[in-house]
Design a protein around this motif. Structure first.
Motif, PDB file in Angstrom:
ATOM      1  N   HIS A 275     -14.647  -2.720  -1.214  1.00 58.91           N
ATOM      2  CA  HIS A 275     -14.208  -4.123  -1.194  1.00 58.91           C
ATOM      3  C   HIS A 275     -15.398  -5.078  -0.992  1.00 58.91           C
ATOM      4  O   HIS A 275     -15.482  -6.111  -1.652  1.00 58.91           O
TER       5      HIS A 275
ATOM      6  N   ASN B 236     -12.827   2.254   2.972  1.00 59.75           N
ATOM      7  CA  ASN B 236     -12.455   1.362   1.871  1.00 59.75           C
ATOM      8  C   ASN B 236     -13.214   0.041   1.914  1.00 59.75           C
ATOM      9  O   ASN B 236     -13.348  -0.640   0.895  1.00 59.75           O
TER      10      ASN B 236
ATOM     11  N   GLU C 204       0.808  -1.223   0.000  1.00 58.69           N
ATOM     12  CA  GLU C 204       0.000   0.000   0.000  1.00 58.69           C
ATOM     13  C   GLU C 204       0.841   1.273   0.000  1.00 58.69           C
ATOM     14  O   GLU C 204       0.560   2.222  -0.719  1.00 58.69           O
TER      15      GLU C 204
ATOM     16  N   MET D 154      -4.626   0.304  -5.199  1.00 63.86           N
ATOM     17  CA  MET D 154      -5.995  -0.075  -5.585  1.00 63.86           C
ATOM     18  C   MET D 154      -6.108  -0.332  -7.091  1.00 63.86           C
ATOM     19  O   MET D 154      -6.963  -1.108  -7.523  1.00 63.86           O
TER      20      MET D 154
ATOM     21  N   THR E 191      -7.386   0.236   6.902  1.00 62.68           N
ATOM     22  CA  THR E 191      -8.089  -0.698   6.020  1.00 62.68           C
ATOM     23  C   THR E 191      -7.667  -2.141   6.270  1.00 62.68           C
ATOM     24  O   THR E 191      -8.498  -3.056   6.224  1.00 62.68           O
TER      25      THR E 191
ATOM     26  N   ARG F 143      -5.702  -4.039  -7.344  1.00 58.55           N
ATOM     27  CA  ARG F 143      -6.482  -5.005  -6.573  1.00 58.55           C
ATOM     28  C   ARG F 143      -7.122  -6.044  -7.491  1.00 58.55           C
ATOM     29  O   ARG F 143      -7.078  -7.246  -7.225  1.00 58.55           O
TER      30      ARG F 143
ATOM     31  N   ASP G 219      -3.622  -3.631   2.995  1.00 60.63           N
ATOM     32  CA  ASP G 219      -4.985  -3.216   2.638  1.00 60.63           C
ATOM     33  C   ASP G 219      -5.654  -3.986   1.500  1.00 60.63           C
ATOM     34  O   ASP G 219      -6.749  -4.516   1.662  1.00 60.63           O
ATOM     35  N   LYS G 220      -5.036  -3.967   0.327  1.00 65.28           N
ATOM     36  CA  LYS G 220      -5.724  -4.496  -0.851  1.00 65.28           C
ATOM     37  C   LYS G 220      -5.506  -5.983  -1.015  1.00 65.28           C
ATOM     38  O   LYS G 220      -6.161  -6.618  -1.843  1.00 65.28           O
TER      39      LYS G 220
END
Ligand code: FES
Length: 568
Positions: A275, A271, A84, A92, A198, A95, A121-122
């Motif tokens: 998702h 976020n 991230e 993102m 996130t 992702r 996060d992703k």
């Protein structure tokens, strides 16, 4: 019993079987590894370029212990990883690419079940999206959070304190030397951001959806109990294969509703919205922004940054998600978990060890703290705001817009001494949605103009088609849909227009007449495409809007086929 999927690779006594087994034996696996036992993939997003996931190699060893113990055959494989803090233009953007890697890696190999090792996060949503699209039994082990950051004898939190320190430097209240000292003390162990950013939000929601074993969200990355959790997860995935317990059994509409309720209770990241919407699209669950309104009345129970003052290590020692799920017991919907029972079992018997960290449902940190969905002529398909991280007084506000046409405009002008803004101004940023700045970067929490920072202003209403970091805070209206680049009304806002926001009413309106807006629209054109080739072009051509989860349109739905043809 139906033949195991892996038997089509390793169970054949012919040339094909020879090839599949023989090449694997070059790693020293004995004959009995191919005796028909469940083959468990360990989908590992370890990478030194994803610092939050660098502890996953160790956890993979824990998973393997459990798989062997339960009579399975573990095989670890790498997938794309998304750091991230390291990737540009934004993690993102990738992702959906990582989700494709996860999906096709699982589908192409002779696996019966999969353990998803992610954290940053992703990586968690990408792994879930990919695995859900194949629909083999799957279970998550998260990286776990870093230990609390330390600076001058106190705790500091990833992200949240960075924004504060950065504002303090801009206001002349913190030296660069102190800033650098804080940098060194913030990230002092393996693991993900130790705020409720996130990564920890998604780990918490994974637990609330029953996609991981209890306590997965909060155990610190370096806590020996996380290694034990990995071991237990390895054992459990073998049983899940025997039981044929698949993501489609777990990812029901009620599981998504539980995630929305839990997100409100933990003060989770905005976020999570994109998702969850994207994941729902993979499993055919009809989840829309409207469904997020069920979280609106849920109180904030977890007193962690950015909505509160503690960190994930404190959350763990207070009891973690099992306590939250127990507090939410009267709200949760019935939903099956990876253990095969109902999610309510995750909270059974959980004891809170610190009521200042995890509050009781009837004595919350903040009442009615869930994300608010806003709609109006500025966001016909919706926008969101996170009240728990906002200034209450600004959640009902009308003021003049100051518009930044894109991120470059913002960076060039935000700190100009003559920027014509006051604390009443609403800062508007365009061109940062899924298509406009591909990937929809985390820039929605625009910095407060330097001149106002020096006057003591610490929050303003900000509106954009961007996202913001889960560690960020402020009265920030995000994910405006349609985005400016797709021709949403956001594209038509001009400096001086008045905007009105009401979180209570769920509205976001541009106070400009229809005739004037029609005149502006006639003169508007999107920016020229920035990418002529490669994945970025594929992304821009196919990405859906934020209210649909920003997945690629051709990735919706699942495809459980085994990828061979009769002739092969
Ligand atoms: Fe990886 Fe925060 S940057 S979890």
């Amino acid at each position: 019993m139906a033949k195991r999927r892996s038997s089509h690779w390793y169970g054949k006594l012919d040339k094909d079987g020879f090839i599949h087994r023989s090449w694997m034996k070059n790693q020293g696996f004995p004959d009995h590894a191919f005796d028909g036992r469940p083959v468990i993939g360990i989908c590992n997003s370890w990478s030194e370029l994803t610092p939050c996931n660098h502890g996953l190699r160790t956890l993979a060893e824990g998973v393997k212990r459990g798989v062997w113990e339960a009579g399975g055959f573990p095989v670890e494989f790498p997938v794309m990883s998304l750091g991230e803090t390291q990737m540009k233009p934004t993690a993102m953007l990738f992702r959906n690419l990582m989700a494709m890697d996860v999906e096709e890696s699982i589908r192409a190999y002779g696996l019966d079940g999969v353990v998803l090792l992610g954290g940053c996060d992703k990586t968690t949503p990408a792994q879930l999206m990919g695995a859900a699209s194949v629909n083999l039994p799957a279970i998550v082990v998260s990286s776990g959070p870093m230990l609390n950051g330390k600076y001058r004898g106190g705790d500091i939190g990833s992200g949240t304190d960075v924004w504060k320190f950065s504002e303090a430097v801009r206001a002349g209240e913190m030296t660069l030397k102190d800033f650098m000292a804080a940098e060194a003390g913030m990230s002092r162990s393996a693991g993900v951001c130790m705020t409720m950013g996130t990564a920890s939000t998604m780990a918490s929601l994974v637990e609330a959806m029953g996609l991981a074993l209890p306590t997965n969200a909060a155990l610190p990355a370096v806590d020996a109990r996380r290694m034990a959790l990995a071991h237990l997860t390895g054992k459990r995935i073998v049983e899940m294969v025997e039981e044929d317990l698949k993501p489609s059994d777990i990812l029901t509409k009620t599981a998504f509703e539980n995630a929305i309720l839990a997100n409100a209770a933990v003060g989770g990241s905005t976020n999570a919205v994109v998702h969850l919407l994207a994941l729902a699209g993979r499993v055919g669950v009809d989840l829309t922004l409207k469904d997020f309104e069920i979280g609106g009345e849920i109180p904030l129970l977890v007193n962690c940054m950015p909505s509160g003052k503690y960190l994930m290590e404190d959350f763990c020692y207070a009891g973690g998600m099992p306590v939250v799920l127990r507090e939410l017991a009267g709200q949760l919907r019935a939903a099956k978990t990876v253990l095969g029972g109902d999610i309510s079992a995750y909270g059974d018997g959980a004891e809170c060890c610190n009521r200042d960290v995890i509050h009781a449902f009837d004595a919350p940190v903040k009442p009615a703290a869930g994300l608010r969905v806003l709609r109006g002529n500025l966001a016909p398909n919706g926008a969101i705001v996170k009240p728990s991280a906002a200034t209450d007084a600004l959640l009902e506000h009308e003021g003049p817009a100051h518009v930044f046409e894109n991120i470059e405009d913002l960076k060039a002008n935000i700190d100009r001494d003559d920027l014509p803004v006051t604390a009443e101004t609403i800062l508007v940023l365009k061109g940062c949605g899924p298509k406009g700045y591909p990937g929809m970067p985390e820039v929605g929490n625009m910095p407060i103009p330097a001149r106002l920072v020096k006057e003591g202003v610490r929050d303003m209403v900000r509106v954009s088609d961007a996202r913001m970091s889960g560690t960020a805070y402020g009265t920030v209206i995000l994910h405006v849909s349609p985005e400016a680049q797709a021709g949403g009304p956001l594209a038509l806002v001009q400096t001086g227009d008045r905007i009105r926001v009401s979180a209570a009413e769920g509205t976001l309106d541009l106070l400009v007449g229809d005739e004037e807006l029609a005149r502006r629209r006639a003169a508007w054109a999107p920016d020229a495409p920035q990418y002529a080739r490669g994945y970025a072009k594929l992304y821009v051509d196919h990405v859906m809007q934020a209210h649909e989860g920003a997945d690629l349109d051709f990735l919706r739905g699942a495809d459980p086929r085994i990828p061979w043809r009769e002739s092969h």
